[in-house]
Scaffold this motif. Structure first.
Motif, PDB file in Angstrom:
ATOM      1  N   CYS A 220       0.813  -1.222   0.000  1.00 11.97           N
ATOM      2  CA  CYS A 220       0.000   0.000   0.000  1.00 11.97           C
ATOM      3  C   CYS A 220       0.845   1.269   0.000  1.00 11.97           C
ATOM      4  N   HIS A 221       1.940   1.242   0.756  1.00 13.17           N
ATOM      5  CA  HIS A 221       2.795   2.419   0.885  1.00 13.17           C
ATOM      6  C   HIS A 221       3.942   2.356  -0.120  1.00 13.17           C
ATOM      7  N   SER A 222       4.230   3.485  -0.728  1.00 12.23           N
ATOM      8  CA  SER A 222       5.380   3.574  -1.619  1.00 12.23           C
ATOM      9  C   SER A 222       6.571   4.146  -0.868  1.00 12.23           C
ATOM     10  N   ALA A 223       7.729   4.079  -1.510  1.00 11.83           N
ATOM     11  CA  ALA A 223       8.954   4.728  -1.018  1.00 11.83           C
ATOM     12  C   ALA A 223       9.673   5.240  -2.255  1.00 11.83           C
ATOM     13  N   ASN A 224       9.105   6.267  -2.851  1.00 10.63           N
ATOM     14  CA  ASN A 224       9.538   6.723  -4.168  1.00 10.63           C
ATOM     15  C   ASN A 224      10.916   7.385  -4.176  1.00 10.63           C
ATOM     16  N   LEU A 225      11.473   7.660  -2.999  1.00 12.93           N
ATOM     17  CA  LEU A 225      12.816   8.240  -2.944  1.00 12.93           C
ATOM     18  C   LEU A 225      13.894   7.171  -2.759  1.00 12.93           C
ATOM     19  N   MET A 226      13.498   5.919  -2.722  1.00 14.33           N
ATOM     20  CA  MET A 226      14.443   4.823  -2.509  1.00 14.33           C
ATOM     21  C   MET A 226      14.413   3.862  -3.700  1.00 14.33           C
ATOM     22  N   ARG A 227      15.587   3.485  -4.174  1.00 13.47           N
ATOM     23  CA  ARG A 227      15.700   2.490  -5.237  1.00 13.47           C
ATOM     24  C   ARG A 227      16.105   1.146  -4.638  1.00 13.47           C
ATOM     25  N   TYR A 228      15.639   0.078  -5.264  1.00 13.24           N
ATOM     26  CA  TYR A 228      15.996  -1.255  -4.787  1.00 13.24           C
ATOM     27  C   TYR A 228      17.511  -1.450  -4.785  1.00 13.24           C
ATOM     28  N   SER A 229      18.185  -0.834  -5.736  1.00 12.12           N
ATOM     29  CA  SER A 229      19.635  -1.006  -5.842  1.00 12.12           C
ATOM     30  C   SER A 229      20.368  -0.464  -4.623  1.00 12.12           C
ATOM     31  N   ALA A 230      19.754   0.485  -3.898  1.00  5.75           N
ATOM     32  CA  ALA A 230      20.404   1.047  -2.706  1.00  5.75           C
ATOM     33  C   ALA A 230      20.520   0.020  -1.588  1.00  5.75           C
ATOM     34  N   LEU A 231      19.745  -1.064  -1.669  1.00  5.55           N
ATOM     35  CA  LEU A 231      19.797  -2.088  -0.632  1.00  5.55           C
ATOM     36  C   LEU A 231      21.124  -2.836  -0.625  1.00  5.55           C
ATOM     37  N   THR A 232      21.908  -2.701  -1.684  1.00  7.44           N
ATOM     38  CA  THR A 232      23.238  -3.315  -1.686  1.00  7.44           C
ATOM     39  C   THR A 232      24.122  -2.710  -0.599  1.00  7.44           C
ATOM     40  N   SER A 233      23.776  -1.495  -0.143  1.00  7.31           N
ATOM     41  CA  SER A 233      24.533  -0.865   0.942  1.00  7.31           C
ATOM     42  C   SER A 233      24.358  -1.604   2.255  1.00  7.31           C
ATOM     43  N   LEU A 234      23.308  -2.428   2.325  1.00  6.12           N
ATOM     44  CA  LEU A 234      23.046  -3.211   3.538  1.00  6.12           C
ATOM     45  C   LEU A 234      23.660  -4.605   3.463  1.00  6.12           C
ATOM     46  N   GLY A 235      24.433  -4.848   2.417  1.00  5.26           N
ATOM     47  CA  GLY A 235      25.051  -6.158   2.274  1.00  5.26           C
ATOM     48  C   GLY A 235      24.185  -7.165   1.540  1.00  5.26           C
ATOM     49  N   ILE A 236      23.110  -6.702   0.902  1.00  4.38           N
ATOM     50  CA  ILE A 236      22.243  -7.587   0.124  1.00  4.38           C
ATOM     51  C   ILE A 236      22.734  -7.554  -1.322  1.00  4.38           C
ATOM     52  N   SER A 237      23.023  -8.701  -1.873  1.00  6.16           N
ATOM     53  CA  SER A 237      23.559  -8.758  -3.230  1.00  6.16           C
ATOM     54  C   SER A 237      22.460  -8.463  -4.246  1.00  6.16           C
ATOM     55  N   PRO A 238      22.823  -7.977  -5.440  1.00  6.45           N
ATOM     56  CA  PRO A 238      21.819  -7.743  -6.492  1.00  6.45           C
ATOM     57  C   PRO A 238      20.996  -8.998  -6.800  1.00  6.45           C
ATOM     58  N   GLN A 239      21.629 -10.166  -6.759  1.00  4.14           N
ATOM     59  CA  GLN A 239      20.902 -11.402  -7.030  1.00  4.14           C
ATOM     60  C   GLN A 239      19.862 -11.678  -5.949  1.00  4.14           C
ATOM     61  N   GLU A 240      20.220 -11.431  -4.700  1.00  2.00           N
ATOM     62  CA  GLU A 240      19.265 -11.629  -3.601  1.00  2.00           C
ATOM     63  C   GLU A 240      18.110 -10.643  -3.696  1.00  2.00           C
ATOM     64  N   ILE A 241      18.420  -9.414  -4.091  1.00  5.21           N
ATOM     65  CA  ILE A 241      17.351  -8.429  -4.288  1.00  5.21           C
ATOM     66  C   ILE A 241      16.418  -8.885  -5.398  1.00  5.21           C
ATOM     67  N   GLN A 242      16.999  -9.335  -6.501  1.00  6.75           N
ATOM     68  CA  GLN A 242      16.214  -9.779  -7.643  1.00  6.75           C
ATOM     69  C   GLN A 242      15.334 -10.974  -7.287  1.00  6.75           C
ATOM     70  N   THR A 243      15.862 -11.886  -6.503  1.00  7.23           N
ATOM     71  CA  THR A 243      15.138 -13.122  -6.200  1.00  7.23           C
ATOM     72  C   THR A 243      14.103 -12.951  -5.087  1.00  7.23           C
ATOM     73  N   ASN A 244      14.460 -12.190  -4.038  1.00  5.51           N
ATOM     74  CA  ASN A 244      13.637 -12.181  -2.829  1.00  5.51           C
ATOM     75  C   ASN A 244      12.840 -10.900  -2.590  1.00  5.51           C
ATOM     76  N   LEU A 245      13.234  -9.792  -3.173  1.00  5.83           N
ATOM     77  CA  LEU A 245      12.615  -8.524  -2.813  1.00  5.83           C
ATOM     78  C   LEU A 245      11.914  -7.816  -3.959  1.00  5.83           C
ATOM     79  N   LEU A 246      12.071  -8.294  -5.173  1.00  9.02           N
ATOM     80  CA  LEU A 246      11.435  -7.644  -6.313  1.00  9.02           C
ATOM     81  C   LEU A 246      10.169  -8.369  -6.730  1.00  9.02           C
TER      82      LEU A 246
END
Length: 255
Positions: free
Chosen positions: A62-88
């Protein structure tokens, strides 16, 4: 010069005292409901990663976060592959912002108001407010969603984490206010109706992770800023020492 330095010292001491007083003051909600202190997990990557997962699974519907990109999550130690598989979601790409497909007009028709963007909600509300708010829902059949909240009375948002926490009702007693002498509705506790999938301790831990992620999302560079701030203060301290000694050397022969 001496009078100016003394005046600056007094001003600095007063400012420091005021800052410490504000930090030590208890936090409160909109009226008289006390806020609980949110655990500080800003340096815990495991907590922030778990909070990101909770945000995507429970908030991003329901809520957006339009100032944040998924790619920024790599700063938390989450790999692009993990983002692609689990969070997108299926149609999203890692470079996209965290938006929702729900239209604002539909959201307003369903909930009475469009859910706010959560990009900087932690900075607007405060971590303690969010932590207490997400732990203060209770069943209320008089509300359109069937839920109410002690921190935000008559809120339009349903309790999206109810499966984790379970269902409970709030108990109130009618007491006489000592100041006004009027009868007020005072909260005295919760009564659990159905258990959740998590224990109360584990639920509070999950909420702390979610709030920590929301705080990080509102300012991803805050840890860098804090580290730089320490070095700046150290530099100013050394500079102040040399300025003090230079001032003493300049005035020592002047009477």
């Amino acid at each position: 010069m001496r009078k100016m330095l003394a005046r600056l010292a007094v001003i600095g001491t007063a400012s420091l005292t005021l800052a410490l007083a504000l930090l030590a003051a208890p936090a409160y909600a909109d009226e008289n409901f006390p806020l609980d202190r949110a655990p500080d997990n800003a340096d815990n990557f495991a907590s922030l990663q778990h909070g990101a997962k909770l945000f995507v699974n429970y908030c991003l519907n329901c809520h957006s976060a339009n100032l944040m990109r998924y790619s920024a999550l790599t700063s938390l130690g989450i790999s692009p592959q993990e983002i692609q598989t689990n969070l997108l979601f299926t149609t999203d790409k890692i470079g996209n912002t965290m938006s929702v497909a729900m239209k604002p007009d539909d959201a307003k028709a369903w909930f009475g108001t469009a859910p706010p963007d959560l990009s900087v909600e932690a900075r607007a509300r405060g971590r303690d407010w969010l932590y207490t708010y997400l732990r203060s829902f209770y069943r209320d059949d008089t509300r359109p969603t069937g839920w109410n909240n002690l921190v935000y009375e008559n809120v339009s948002m349903p309790h999206v984490l109810w499966q984790l926490q379970g269902q409970r009702t709030a108990k109130f007693d009618d007491v006489i206010d000592e100041r006004s002498g009027e009868t007020v509705h005072k909260f005295v506790g919760y009564q659990q109706i159905t258990p959740g999938t998590l224990s109360p301790v584990d639920y509070d831990s999950d909420v702390a992770d979610l709030v920590s992620y929301l705080s990080w999302m509102s300012e991803p560079t805050q840890q860098t800023r804090h580290r730089l701030g320490v070095w700046v203060l150290l530099f100013l301290g050394v500079l102040s020492f040399f300025a003090w000694r230079l001032n003493a050397a300049y005035w020592k022969d002047i009477k």
